[in-house]
Design an enzyme around this catalytic site. Structure first.
Site, PDB file in Angstrom:
ATOM      1  N   ARG A  92       0.842  -1.207   0.000  1.00  0.00           N
ATOM      2  CA  ARG A  92       0.000   0.000   0.000  1.00  0.00           C
ATOM      3  C   ARG A  92       0.880   1.261   0.000  1.00  0.00           C
ATOM      4  O   ARG A  92       0.581   2.236  -0.683  1.00  0.00           O
ATOM      5  CB  ARG A  92      -0.901  -0.016   1.238  1.00  0.00           C
ATOM      6  N   ASN A 147     -10.539  -4.210  -1.507  1.00  0.00           N
ATOM      7  CA  ASN A 147     -10.427  -3.103  -2.460  1.00  0.00           C
ATOM      8  C   ASN A 147      -9.450  -3.414  -3.576  1.00  0.00           C
ATOM      9  O   ASN A 147      -8.553  -4.225  -3.396  1.00  0.00           O
ATOM     10  CB  ASN A 147      -9.929  -1.852  -1.717  1.00  0.00           C
ATOM     11  N   CYS A 167     -19.178  -2.058   0.620  1.00  0.00           N
ATOM     12  CA  CYS A 167     -18.345  -0.955   1.077  1.00  0.00           C
ATOM     13  C   CYS A 167     -19.061  -0.297   2.254  1.00  0.00           C
ATOM     14  O   CYS A 167     -20.266  -0.434   2.416  1.00  0.00           O
ATOM     15  CB  CYS A 167     -18.202   0.042  -0.065  1.00  0.00           C
ATOM     16  N   HIS A 197     -16.531   3.888  -4.467  1.00  0.00           N
ATOM     17  CA  HIS A 197     -15.641   5.033  -4.207  1.00  0.00           C
ATOM     18  C   HIS A 197     -15.804   6.136  -5.257  1.00  0.00           C
ATOM     19  O   HIS A 197     -14.865   6.899  -5.519  1.00  0.00           O
ATOM     20  CB  HIS A 197     -14.174   4.580  -4.098  1.00  0.00           C
ATOM     21  N   TYR A 244     -14.282  10.113  -1.423  1.00  0.00           N
ATOM     22  CA  TYR A 244     -13.318   9.756  -2.471  1.00  0.00           C
ATOM     23  C   TYR A 244     -13.373  10.695  -3.669  1.00  0.00           C
ATOM     24  O   TYR A 244     -12.423  10.765  -4.444  1.00  0.00           O
ATOM     25  CB  TYR A 244     -13.525   8.301  -2.913  1.00  0.00           C
TER      26      TYR A 244
HETATM   27  C1  G6P Z   1     -12.876   3.645   3.851  1.00  0.00           C
HETATM   28  C2  G6P Z   1     -13.198   2.881   2.602  1.00  0.00           C
HETATM   29  C3  G6P Z   1     -12.644   1.498   2.636  1.00  0.00           C
HETATM   30  C4  G6P Z   1     -11.185   1.539   2.970  1.00  0.00           C
HETATM   31  C5  G6P Z   1     -10.957   2.256   4.262  1.00  0.00           C
HETATM   32  C6  G6P Z   1      -9.473   2.444   4.502  1.00  0.00           C
HETATM   33  O1  G6P Z   1     -13.731   3.314   4.845  1.00  0.00           O
HETATM   34  O2  G6P Z   1     -14.556   2.837   2.328  1.00  0.00           O
HETATM   35  O3  G6P Z   1     -12.846   0.901   1.383  1.00  0.00           O
HETATM   36  O4  G6P Z   1     -10.660   0.246   3.055  1.00  0.00           O
HETATM   37  O5  G6P Z   1     -11.547   3.514   4.265  1.00  0.00           O
HETATM   38  O6  G6P Z   1      -9.238   2.582   5.858  1.00  0.00           O
HETATM   39  P1  G6P Z   1      -7.746   2.607   6.422  1.00  0.00           P
HETATM   40  O7  G6P Z   1      -7.880   2.713   7.893  1.00  0.00           O
HETATM   41  O8  G6P Z   1      -7.098   1.331   5.962  1.00  0.00           O
HETATM   42  O9  G6P Z   1      -7.110   3.802   5.799  1.00  0.00           O
END
Ligand code: G6P
Length: 427
Positions: A92, A147, A167, A197, A244
């Site tokens: 990531r 995702n 989601c 998103h 997003y």
């Molecule tokens: C949001 C999105 C998710 C994503 C998450 C990331 O809720 O809808 O799809 O995975 O944020 O969260 P994080 O704590 O990993 O940044």
């Protein structure tokens, strides 16, 4: 007969939340076998330990298994929940940093980083889906949280799998609106439309009255803070875009922010948080999920998952926002395009409800991104560098050549280890 739920990526720090929700909704879905599948045995031990303590403290009497054996985990499952992350937070981190070198946004689900994640993820989720079709219960469902959900679900449904993408964005928006109106969020009916998103809440109806115009008028400043989208644009759109969309509407601002000295990637922040969480999970006296888990962006995802599984299992016919084949819901897109819209959920699946025509700005962006998503699926399946470059050119957050080609090579180099379809025989 009881239900078997298998969580792929069960070693995720999110799992205790899912387990909490399963216990809280025992009246809607009765799970008597829960399997946490993960290749990382260390995580599995920490997360499995806490999961077991939560389940027992809540009086659950079913069987919990932790395993790294995929066959065993999927055998006879009624629901396979996929929440895996190929390459962990370090992959990531590269999704969030490599694009910056080419003047592009670094984000794990949208833009070039999202494409890299899709390339790592789609082949593995398809493998899991094939195994689900072979080994799970005959009418089993695969629920995908992994995702980029839009692209992964598009790949799953293109291949004919019994899958639904999910989601937490719609649920979070519904809760915020419930909060501003001082109402139980379940009373708010959201007209939430678009792609994963890439959605807008076009109306928020309570007792037959659309409260969105009033909300946008009164809480524009709050919404600006929460979504990063300027109040002026919220007024022009007359709808509440998901968070997003600020990556699209305010792209230059976001790219500049990421280039500023001292900027930390979300991967770095989450990796730190995960270490702390896993340490807490290892404490044998801990029997509830730690408060800190709510610092993750996926809060309430489990609530959405449990509601979906419960309605699919019991055929309740209630309305939930999920990712499914369009089947005419958005007239602007073809039937086989995966969209995120309100659906009626019964035992035969999630059925999208017809939506109002989209205004030109939303319709254009949705069509543009769907074209990108299709090329992303094709690139992930074929391992074709050319298709990957086309996907980047088709992505509104890249869109230029030769930048797309340079970016493709940089992303391929950074992800080499995770892309056997692009680099066969290397792992
Ligand atoms: C949001 C999105 C998710 C994503 C998450 C990331 O809720 O809808 O799809 O995975 O944020 O969260 P994080 O704590 O990993 O940044």
């Amino acid at each position: 007969m009881g239900t078997k739920v298998t969580v792929v990526g069960g070693g995720s720090t999110y799992t205790p939340e899912l387990v909490d929700s399963l216990c809280d909704h025992q009246d809607r879905i009765s799970v008597d076998e829960l399997v946490l599948l993960d290749p990382d045995t260390d995580r599995l031990e920490a997360v499995g330990g806490l999961t077991d303590r939560i389940l027992r403290a809540k009086g659950w009497t079913g069987t919990l298994t932790t395993t790294s054996d995929r066959h065993r985990a999927i055998d006879g499952a009624d629901f396979v929940v996929v929440q895996l992350r190929v390459g962990g937070q370090s992959a990531r981190h590269s999704d969030e940093t490599v694009p910056g070198g080419y003047g592009c946004l670094g984000q794990e689900t949208t833009g070039p980083g999202g494409l890299a994640k899709a390339l790592r993820t789609v082949p593995l989720v398809l493998e899991i889906a094939e195994e689900t079709a072979e080994r799970a219960a005959p009418a089993a469902w695969l629920v995908d949280f992994t995702n980029p959900v839009g692209i992964v679900t598009q790949a799953l449904l293109d291949e004919g799998h019994r899958a639904v993408g999910l989601c937490n964005v719609a649920m979070l928006v519904q809760r915020r609106i419930g909060h501003y109106l001082g109402l139980d969020p379940d009373r708010v009916e959201l007209e939430h439309v678009g792609l994963n998103h890439l959605t807008w809440a076009r109306s928020a109806t309570v007792d037959g009255v659309n409260r969105m115009p009033e909300l946008l008028e009164r809480y524009r400043a709050e919404f600006e803070l929460e979504t990063g989208i300027p109040a002026g644009l919220l007024r022009l759109l007359g709808a509440l875009p998901s968070y997003y969309l600020h990556y699209y509407y305010c792209l230059d601002h976001n790219v500049a922010e990421q280039a500023a000295p001292g900027w930390r990637t979300r991967a770095e922040v989450v990796a730190e948080l995960e270490c702390e969480l896993l340490d807490e999970y290892r404490d044998p006296n801990l029997i509830t999920r730690p408060e800190k888990l709510s610092f993750r962006g996926g809060a309430f995802y489990s609530e959405a998952a449990v509601r979906l599984m419960a309605s699919l299992g019991a055929g309740t016919g209630d309305i939930q926002v999920v990712d499914v084949r369009n089947d005419g819901a958005l007239a602007e897109l073809s039937d086989d395009a995966v969209v995120e819209v309100p659906c009626k959920v019964d035992a035969t699946g999630a059925h999208p409800l017809p939506q109002r025509a989209l205004p030109p700005d939303m319709a254009g962006l949705v069509a543009h991104c769907k074209a990108y998503e299709r090329l992303a699926v094709e690139a992930a399946i074929t391992g074709s560098r050319d298709t990957m470059i086309r996907a980047l050119v088709a992505n509104p957050l890249v869109g230029q050549y030769p930048r797309a080609e340079q970016l493709a090579d940089a992303l391929l180099a950074a992800n080499r280890h995770w892309l056997p379809r692009f680099f066969p025989g290397e792992r």
